[in-house]
Structures are given as structure tokens and as C-alpha cells.
Design a protein around this motif. Sequence first.
Motif, PDB file in Angstrom:
ATOM      1  N   HIS A 151      21.301  37.270  52.304  1.00 40.34           N
ATOM      2  CA  HIS A 151      22.267  36.976  51.245  1.00 40.34           C
ATOM      3  C   HIS A 151      22.693  35.510  51.301  1.00 40.34           C
ATOM      4  N   HIS A 152      23.099  35.063  52.469  1.00 38.30           N
ATOM      5  CA  HIS A 152      23.595  33.696  52.608  1.00 38.30           C
ATOM      6  C   HIS A 152      22.459  32.676  52.484  1.00 38.30           C
ATOM      7  N   ALA A 153      21.265  33.035  52.946  1.00 38.85           N
ATOM      8  CA  ALA A 153      20.116  32.137  52.829  1.00 38.85           C
ATOM      9  C   ALA A 153      19.732  31.922  51.377  1.00 38.85           C
ATOM     10  N   LEU A 154      19.717  32.998  50.592  1.00 38.55           N
ATOM     11  CA  LEU A 154      19.384  32.879  49.171  1.00 38.55           C
ATOM     12  C   LEU A 154      20.451  32.089  48.419  1.00 38.55           C
ATOM     13  N   ASP A 155      21.703  32.319  48.780  1.00 36.11           N
ATOM     14  CA  ASP A 155      22.784  31.574  48.147  1.00 36.11           C
ATOM     15  C   ASP A 155      22.636  30.081  48.423  1.00 36.11           C
TER      16      ASP A 155
ATOM     17  N   ASP B 278      30.083  35.064  62.362  1.00 36.63           N
ATOM     18  CA  ASP B 278      30.595  33.771  61.899  1.00 36.63           C
ATOM     19  C   ASP B 278      30.125  32.604  62.752  1.00 36.63           C
ATOM     20  N   SER B 279      29.412  32.885  63.840  1.00 37.09           N
ATOM     21  CA  SER B 279      28.840  31.800  64.642  1.00 37.09           C
ATOM     22  C   SER B 279      27.578  31.243  63.991  1.00 37.09           C
ATOM     23  N   TRP B 280      27.090  31.910  62.939  1.00 35.21           N
ATOM     24  CA  TRP B 280      25.866  31.494  62.261  1.00 35.21           C
ATOM     25  C   TRP B 280      26.167  30.874  60.902  1.00 35.21           C
ATOM     26  N   THR B 281      25.363  29.894  60.528  1.00 35.79           N
ATOM     27  CA  THR B 281      25.401  29.322  59.181  1.00 35.79           C
ATOM     28  C   THR B 281      23.983  29.322  58.634  1.00 35.79           C
ATOM     29  N   PRO B 282      23.617  30.313  57.830  1.00 30.93           N
ATOM     30  CA  PRO B 282      22.270  30.346  57.256  1.00 30.93           C
ATOM     31  C   PRO B 282      22.039  29.186  56.293  1.00 30.93           C
TER      32      PRO B 282
ATOM     33  N   SER C 229      19.498  27.956  74.813  1.00 30.19           N
ATOM     34  CA  SER C 229      18.437  28.246  73.850  1.00 30.19           C
ATOM     35  C   SER C 229      18.589  27.350  72.623  1.00 30.19           C
ATOM     36  N   SER C 230      17.565  27.297  71.811  1.00 32.02           N
ATOM     37  CA  SER C 230      17.570  26.402  70.653  1.00 32.02           C
ATOM     38  C   SER C 230      18.456  26.913  69.520  1.00 32.02           C
ATOM     39  N   ARG C 231      18.684  28.226  69.463  1.00 31.23           N
ATOM     40  CA  ARG C 231      19.432  28.868  68.378  1.00 31.23           C
ATOM     41  C   ARG C 231      18.729  28.704  67.029  1.00 31.23           C
ATOM     42  N   LEU C 232      17.432  28.456  67.077  1.00 32.49           N
ATOM     43  CA  LEU C 232      16.667  28.247  65.847  1.00 32.49           C
ATOM     44  C   LEU C 232      15.941  29.501  65.364  1.00 32.49           C
ATOM     45  N   SER C 233      15.909  30.550  66.177  1.00 31.07           N
ATOM     46  CA  SER C 233      15.056  31.697  65.848  1.00 31.07           C
ATOM     47  C   SER C 233      15.338  32.319  64.481  1.00 31.07           C
ATOM     48  N   PRO C 234      16.598  32.541  64.063  1.00 32.13           N
ATOM     49  CA  PRO C 234      16.782  33.118  62.726  1.00 32.13           C
ATOM     50  C   PRO C 234      16.386  32.158  61.610  1.00 32.13           C
ATOM     51  N   HIS C 235      16.575  30.858  61.830  1.00 32.90           N
ATOM     52  CA  HIS C 235      16.162  29.877  60.826  1.00 32.90           C
ATOM     53  C   HIS C 235      14.635  29.839  60.705  1.00 32.90           C
TER      54      HIS C 235
ATOM     55  N   ASP D  87      10.324  31.632  53.558  1.00 33.03           N
ATOM     56  CA  ASP D  87       9.993  30.212  53.478  1.00 33.03           C
ATOM     57  C   ASP D  87      11.000  29.510  52.573  1.00 33.03           C
ATOM     58  N   LEU D  88      12.284  29.798  52.798  1.00 29.35           N
ATOM     59  CA  LEU D  88      13.354  29.331  51.923  1.00 29.35           C
ATOM     60  C   LEU D  88      13.780  27.917  52.309  1.00 29.35           C
ATOM     61  N   ARG D  89      12.943  26.941  51.976  1.00 25.14           N
ATOM     62  CA  ARG D  89      13.218  25.546  52.337  1.00 25.14           C
ATOM     63  C   ARG D  89      12.574  24.607  51.316  1.00 25.14           C
ATOM     64  N   LEU D  90      13.054  23.373  51.326  1.00 22.58           N
ATOM     65  CA  LEU D  90      12.483  22.313  50.502  1.00 22.58           C
ATOM     66  C   LEU D  90      11.612  21.380  51.333  1.00 22.58           C
ATOM     67  N   HIS D  91      12.009  21.143  52.603  1.00 25.02           N
ATOM     68  CA  HIS D  91      11.215  20.294  53.487  1.00 25.02           C
ATOM     69  C   HIS D  91       9.986  21.063  53.977  1.00 25.02           C
ATOM     70  N   ASP D  92       8.872  20.360  54.067  1.00 23.37           N
ATOM     71  CA  ASP D  92       7.631  20.926  54.599  1.00 23.37           C
ATOM     72  C   ASP D  92       7.311  22.267  53.939  1.00 23.37           C
ATOM     73  N   GLN D  93       7.321  22.248  52.608  1.00 21.56           N
ATOM     74  CA  GLN D  93       7.037  23.448  51.821  1.00 21.56           C
ATOM     75  C   GLN D  93       5.782  23.183  50.975  1.00 21.56           C
TER      76      GLN D  93
END
Length: 450
Positions: A55-59, A193-197, A228-234, A12-18
Motif C-alpha cells: 500500500h505505502h509503496a504504491l502510494d 512505524d520503523s519502516w518507510t516504504p 544489517s543493511s535493512r534493505l531487504s524489504p526495499h 520493481d517500483l522504482r525510477l532509478h535503474d528501471q
Amino acid sequence: MPDPVILWLRQDLRLHDQPALVAAAHEAAVIPVYILDDDAPGDWAIGGAQRWWLHHALDAFGKALKDKGSRLILRRGDAVKELHKLCEDTGASQIHAIRHYEPWWRKAEKALGDRLCLHDGNHLAPIEEVTTGSGGLFKVYSSFWKALATRMPPEDPLPAPRSIPAPSKWPKSDSLADWKLLPTKPDWSGGFDSWTPGEAAAREAAKDFADRVNAYDIDRNMPSIDGSSRLSPHLHMGEISPRDAWHLAGGGKAALTFHKELAWRDFTSGVILDRPDYADANGRPKFDQLKWRRSPEDLKAWQQGRTGYPIVDAGMRQLWTSGWMHNRVRMITASFLIKHLLIDWREGERWFWDCLVDADFGNNAVNWQWVAGTGVDSNMWGRIMAPLVQSEKFDAAGYIREWVPELAKLPDAAIHDPETAGCRPAAYPKPIIGHREARQRALEAGRAAR
């Protein structure tokens, strides 16, 4: 000043809707904490691809917190013990967190007792409130969707806080680099590299998808288009909430198929809440009698994308290279392992768990059992996908050329089945088994189990 409160973060690494963050910030100074607990999940500790994303999500999340006047505390070890230590060290008596449904997190939540204040925020609606007429959890998705739809659309998402009150003194934190979540020897993440966490990237992806949502119902099944939405990892890492994704996609018929996909995530959480062992045990006990083949050679050929079936091999190579696979191809590759090779679905489930950046415990287990026919809501065992037909039907020629370069020069008419077309390049393997032979073997195994 009142004692600080702890914000326990997981997926739940977010500020919006938290909602846990909002509640904590209204109460006192907030200490956001992420604990890497590899022991509590047992065999289901996060895999290599998820560690890269984490790693990238926490950063990214640490930087977002800093912009709000806060910081992210990192700890490693038993989550319950670390949270108790933090409470003792900081004087915090309250822990806020978003509710999770993985069995190890439910156990940890129970162990924390009255100190823990749980909030619903990772689903369209609280899972325990979407029930059958008798009050039980749904076992069939179509019935679940009908019940959930009466509560939709979901509530409006909560805005991100303008600032987060900080404590007068911060507890010690691990260094993210010391966790060594990124691969080094070898570094197999070059294709990631196609992903930006991160939350900012998640919201950008959701807005981009909103411009394409009108074509989603058809294009999501076309591997060469990848609609596809490409939202699944997010969504898996909680960088965007399901209800935020719902509203950003828009309403009406255009978004309905996507909304149902979000609802499927809720449904799978209900399945593992009802059946905590679902990732390891057949949903239908009669399949305990099915005699799976043990063939390390065939399993390895499938994992490496060397089966001789171009659509299967393209999918498995995309998975290894990019940490993701097109949804239609996920079904085809899973069916091939289970029905064509007659290898236990749990072998595929484990491989996906390690290789997917979006490997969600409930989703992964329910999807594999759905394809296998062993689940509480699933295809019949006798439904066996024909990969060569599927490849042509969904126009996968461009997709195959991208991921199986040995076949790149073949025309569309031959690329789906170069062996039958008589133009299979020497560098590409022969089919590991014929479709008719595999189908007959699978049907016989199913009859024997029954």
C-alpha cells in the motif's frame, strides 16, 4: 503520435535503474500499470505484512510518477486478462516489464506472447546466463558465487528519467484505498512505524548502510547491535535494484559479505527457476519419509514467542510486531521449529510468508530448506542449533530485553537461560522442551527417514 506502450510493474517500483521504464519511454507515451493479482499465485498470494508495505509503496511510487509528468494505473484481477484489456482500450501493442522468476509470473509472461518485451533488472546478472560448465543452473551457492563473481561488478545503474511521456488519454484506474491493503480490525501494524516504504527511503537506507558497511561482516550477526543493511524489504519490492545497492555499498573487502548476500538472492531465483515447486516440496526426496510432529499447541507457542527459549521468543515477537526479524535470529527460530519441535518446515515458511515485509518467494523457500537440511544446498539434518549457546555467543541480551520485557530486569549471565539460572519470572513460560531431549528426538527422526 504513435500508440502508447504499457509498463507492467510488479516488484520493481522504482525510477532509478528501471530498464523496462527506460525502454518504454524511448518508444512512445508510457502507461505505468500495477495489477493486484491474488489468483495467479494460488496459495502464495502476498501475505498481510507485504500488503501493508505494498500500500505505502504504491502510494509513494504514484507520487514519484506524478513528479515526472506521469501517473500510476491500478487494476485488480487476472494480470493477463487486465493487460489484454488495457491494450485494447488504449491501442497499445507493446508491454514492457522486468523479468520475474516466480512460477506464476513466468506462466503469465508466456501467456502474453509477442506483446511482452522483457528486460533484466532485478538481479545482478541474468539468471539464465550464470550456468555450470554443462549449461545447467547451479544447485550449490558457493559454485554459483564463483561463476557470478567473474561477471562482477555489475553494470552501472541506469539514471532515473527526467520526465516520462504521457498518453493523450489515461485509462481508468482503481483507487488504492479501495483495495483495503492496510489492516483495520484490528490494526496490528503499530510496530511497523520503523519502516518507510518507497524508492526515496530505499536510497536513503542504502546510503546510510554505506557508512556502516565496514562493520557489516561482524555486526550483522549481533542481534543487539543490528548491523544489517535493512534493505531487504526495499529489494524485495524492487524499490532499489541489486546492482544499485551493490554500487552504493562501495567496493573492496569491506563490502564483500554484503555483495555475497545480494548474490544469494540471485541464487535463490535460479533455484525456483529450476524447481518451481521448491516452496512446497523437499529438495531431497529422502526427507519425504521424515515423520513430522503435528502439534498445534507447540506451533502456536512458537508463533507467539512463548517457547521458554528467550532468543527464540524475542525473534518471534519482533517478527509479529515489526514485520521483520534479525537474520541470525531467523536461523535460530527456524532451526528451533524444525529440529527442537520437529514441526514441518513448511509450517514455518508459511508463517514467515504472512508476517515478513520482505517475504520473497525464492529466498523464503530456499532459506527454510537450508536450515531444515531438506534442500538441494543446505545444512546437514544433524546440525542442530543450540539456541541458548547461540544467544550467549552473539550477545543477544539487549535484544531479548527489547522484545521480551518479562526478562528485562535479569542480568546478562541469566537472561539467555533463566530456567537453569533459577530466576525465571512467573510470567515467562518454562522451556517447551529440553535441548538435549529435542536434539535426540530430531536425530532419531533423521535416522528413521534415511
